[in-house]
Scaffold this active site. Structure first.
Site, PDB file in Angstrom:
ATOM      1  N   ASP A  87       1.096  -1.203   0.300  1.00  0.00           N
ATOM      2  CA  ASP A  87      -0.377  -0.584   0.202  1.00  0.00           C
ATOM      3  C   ASP A  87       1.175   1.153  -0.116  1.00  0.00           C
ATOM      4  OD1 ASP A  87       1.075   0.285   2.956  1.00  0.00           O
ATOM      5  OD2 ASP A  87      -1.521  -0.741   3.126  1.00  0.00           O
ATOM      6  N   SER A  88      -0.070   2.419   0.051  1.00  0.00           N
ATOM      7  CA  SER A  88       1.145   3.465   0.458  1.00  0.00           C
ATOM      8  C   SER A  88       1.860   3.820   1.277  1.00  0.00           C
ATOM      9  CB  SER A  88       0.145   4.521   0.143  1.00  0.00           C
ATOM     10  OG  SER A  88      -0.378   5.167   1.141  1.00  0.00           O
TER      11      SER A  88
END
Length: 134
Positions: A87-88
């Site tokens: 994910d980020s």
């Protein structure tokens, strides 16, 4: 009616070994177009700069470690962080690990353009080269 056939081959015989170390040959494509019995061959060659294999290997190891990727899951230059489950926040941690490993600083704008291991390795080599030229 026109028909289309094609094949792909890599034939870098005309390139030196030194240039192959810093160049990725994406493919030499032979494509034939046929219309009314006439065949027109077309050759396409796409070459782009690529990171050294050692850099790619180091990035693969860092990505594997940061994302806790299982040993049986391949991590290659073409591996996309998102497909590996990043994910980020994971991507930020990967970039931080790369900065520490390679002694570089990645600007936020550049970090946002990284989607694959190859993207990261190419950026690292670019930043290292820039740092050496300063």
């Amino acid at each position: 009616m026109a028909s289309f056939t094609g094949s792909s081959l890599i034939s870098p015989a005309h390139l030196s070994t030194q240039s192959l170390a810093s160049t990725r040959i994406s493919g030499l494509n032979m494509v034939s177009f046929s219309n009314s019995g006439k065949t027109l061959p077309v050759r396409l060659l796409q070459i782009s700069c690529a990171a050294k294999p050692d850099t790619i290997d180091k990035v693969c190891c860092i990505v594997r470690e940061q994302l806790a990727v299982k040993a049986e899951t391949p991590v290659t230059g073409e591996s996309k962080f998102a497909e590996l489950g990043a994910d980020s926040l994971d991507t930020v941690e990967i970039v931080m690990g790369l900065e520490e490993e390679f002694g570089i600083t990645v600007e936020e704008e550049s970090a946002q353009s990284i989607a694959t291991v190859q993207d990261a390795a190419d950026l690292i080599e670019k930043l290292i080269e820039k740092k050496c030229n300063e």
